[in-house]
Motif scaffolding. Structure first.
Motif, short mmCIF file in Angstrom:
data_model
loop_
_atom_site.label_atom_id
_atom_site.label_comp_id
_atom_site.label_asym_id
_atom_site.label_seq_id
_atom_site.Cartn_x
_atom_site.Cartn_y
_atom_site.Cartn_z
N ILE A 88 29.25 40.69 39.69
CA ILE A 88 28.85 39.29 39.57
C ILE A 88 27.85 38.89 40.66
CG2 ILE A 88 29.74 36.90 39.76
CD1 ILE A 88 32.23 37.84 38.33
N THR A 89 27.96 39.53 41.82
CA THR A 89 27.08 39.17 42.94
C THR A 89 25.70 39.80 42.80
OG1 THR A 89 28.14 40.97 44.11
CG2 THR A 89 28.87 38.73 44.63
N LYS A 91 21.94 40.80 41.69
CA LYS A 91 20.78 40.03 41.24
C LYS A 91 20.46 40.29 39.78
CE LYS A 91 19.15 38.03 45.06
NZ LYS A 91 19.27 36.59 45.16
N PHE A 96 25.83 35.86 37.45
CA PHE A 96 25.30 35.28 38.68
C PHE A 96 24.24 34.23 38.36
CE2 PHE A 96 21.62 35.58 41.58
CZ PHE A 96 22.17 34.96 42.70
#
Lengths: 298, 269
Positions: A88-89, A91, A96
């Motif tokens: 999810i983190t 790029k 995100f």
């Protein structure tokens, strides 16, 4: 006769018609992918003197790396890759980027709703505002948002305001309009007899507002909020396009078109529409539960 | 009710109207809604205003309620100006339609005027119970207006108008939209309510039997300009039922009212 009966059973529920409609859309989509991607492929076949059949053309047009229109399963694969497989983190995670877009859309929606209600109260209670404000409000919506969005971002940026707020402002700009229009109508919706009734109790202006006008405006408010919340997503995406933004679905759309990654564009578009549809249905649920609490027929 | 002047509870004047005129300025020409109205109503009276549509009977009621301002003449309500009387919540107004707030249940609709008069929650509950029982609607507290019939809704509206114990009840064709059977029943109920509460009632109607049955005083009006043709006092027993509609006295008064209306009609044309 038998076929008729089966058709009736399928079309009577809510699942049947939806499944049929979605299947039709997917079929048209596949056909469209063949049609739109064919000219490039046929050129290539002819240059390389390759014999080709319609089935080969279809298979090829559904598996190109940079198609004009990607096929549904390519978009689905892209969605799986960017939603499930990435952290999810990351790029590259659409989750995100959705989060980035959603947070500015929600801030803009909240500000737009507040501004819209404030303006509508002003318009209903101050005759001078009634005459002067509405033309400006309508004019504000005739300006293409794509033209004004970069200016707002740049102007606010030069004032040292960066980050979430400038983006949210664009959503606010789109959101407040349906709220003003709906709430002005809603606040004015109580009929003359109910206004006379409050008058006969020598009700204060505040009492008429809180006990009569506000409750009467609730159905109008929800109709407006459904439009506004969908617009807030549009506003947030548009705000991410010119800013060279690092995150957000708009940034994904932009980088997708830079690099001709149509799969990415379509995945981002579908994510945006699913988010909008979900938000509208959340508002719809809130509306139903409040209507129920207010004892109104739905 | 016996003659108002001889009744113990009806000595004081509730509403006093002298030479009252009201003209509406319209774009084409001024409309003389009320012309030279003189009327005294004693407290405890049940007064009906009857006349053809456009005779200003509703306008006169609205002037008493301070929902309309007279152009000239004087009017006092409970010894005050209509404006002061309204601020003091001297009257409960019942409209042609029940005018219930659709988002409030029956009990909460009755609480509306009580909230504005600053009654405590406990008192609100007590009063709504008391007045719902007066109009036989106990058990419907938690229902919403759309779940009730038109007649029941109008009874809620009457309970609401009485709930804060005003001196007067002003009613503007409250049963006009109801079927005749419901209307007859509500007429009897209203008569009993009046008897029990001893309120001054001003009642607008265009039904002769309704006016004659309910009233201690019938004010016959005519249209264009709206003026008073005749004031007829009645003398029926307090516990009358609709059976009196067959009696010669009833028919006699009805005839008087009908002649008054006819006279007004001839004058007008």
């Amino acid at each position: 006769m038998e076929a008729n009966r089966i058709l009736n059973i399928i079309m009577s529920g809510s699942v049947g018609p939806v499944v049929i409609l979605v299947s039709i859309i997917i079929m048209v989509w596949y056909a469209g992918a063949v049609y739109l991607n064919s000219s490039f492929l046929i050129d290539r076949y002819e240059k390389n003197n390759i014999d080709w059949s319609l089935s080969e053309l279809a298979t090829d047009s559904w598996s190109m790396e940079r198609p004009v229109l990607p096929s549904p399963h390519q978009v689905a694969k892209e969605l799986k890759k960017t939603i499930w497989d990435k952290k999810i983190t990351s790029k590259h995670s659409l989750v995100f980027h959705s989060g980035v877009t959603l947070s500015s859309a929600m801030l803009g929606f909240a500000m737009g709703t507040f501004l819209g209600i404030l303006l509508s109260v002003g318009i209903v209670y101050v005759p001078a505002l009634d005459r002067t404000l509405m033309p400006w409000i309508i004019a504000s919506q005739t300006i293409p948002i794509l033209a004004i969005a970069p200016m707002i971002v740049v102007v606010l940026g030069s004032m040292g305001i960066v980050g979430l707020f400038p983006k949210a402002t664009i959503s606010t700009y789109l959101c407040f309009f349906p709220v003003v229009v709906g709430m002005v109508k809603g606040l004015r919706s109580p009929n003359i007899i109910l206004v006379d009734l409050m008058h006969s109790y020598s009700a204060s202006k505040a009492q008429v507002f809180w006990k009569l006008r506000i409750p009467a405006s609730i159905p109008f408010l929800f109709a407006s909020l459904k439009i506004a919340i969908a617009l807030s997503i549009v506003g947030a995406i548009v705000a991410e396009l010119p800013a060279g933004a690092q995150g957000g679905l708009g940034a994904r759309l932009l980088s997708g078109s830079y690099y001709g990654q149509t799969n990415l564009i379509w995945a981002a578009l579908i994510t945006a529409s699913v988010i909008s549809a979900t938000l509208v249905s959340v508002i719809g649920r809130m509306e139903r539960s409040i209507n129920k609490r207010m004892g109104l027929q739905t | 009710m016996s003659e108002p002047t001889s009744s113990k509870s009806s000595k004081s004047t509730s509403i006093d109207i002298n030479n009252l005129c009201l003209t509406f300025e319209t774009q084409t020409e001024p409309v003389h809604a009320l012309s030279d109205i003189n009327l005294q109503i004693n407290s405890g009276d049940f007064v009906s205003l009857i006349g053809p549509s456009g005779c200003g009977k509703t306008t006169l009621l609205r002037v008493i309620a301070d929902l309309e301002k007279p152009t000239s003449g004087t009017i006092t309500v409970e010894g005050k100006s209509p404006h002061e009387a309204r601020l003091d919540r001297s009257y409960g107004y019942v409209f042609q339609t029940p005018a219930l707030l659709p988002w409030r249940n029956i009990e909460s609709n009755i609480h509306l005027p009580l909230e504005m008069s600053g009654y405590s929650k406990h008192e609100q509950k007590k009063l709504s119970q008391q007045y719902l029982s007066l109009v036989s609607l106990i058990g419907f507290e938690k229902k919403y207006p759309w779940q009730l019939s038109g007649g029941m809704q109008q009874r809620v509206s009457i309970a609401r108008a009485l709930s804060f114990n005003p001196d007067m009840l002003l009613m503007d064709e409250p049963f006009g939209a109801l079927d005749e059977i419901t209307r007859d029943r509500l007429n009897e109920e209203l008569l009993h309510l009046w008897e029990k509460t001893q309120k001054t009632v001003v009642f607008v109607t265009h039904s002769i039997p309704e006016a004659v049955f309910l009233s201690s005083k019938i004010v016959v009006m005519s249209a264009r300009p709206g003026k008073i043709i005749n004031v007829i006092e009645t003398n029926f027993s307090k516990d009358r039922t609709f059976d009196i509609r067959e009696t010669p006295e009833f028919l006699e008064v009805s005839q008087l009212v009908r002649e008054g209306l006819k006279e007004g009609h001839n004058d007008g044309s």
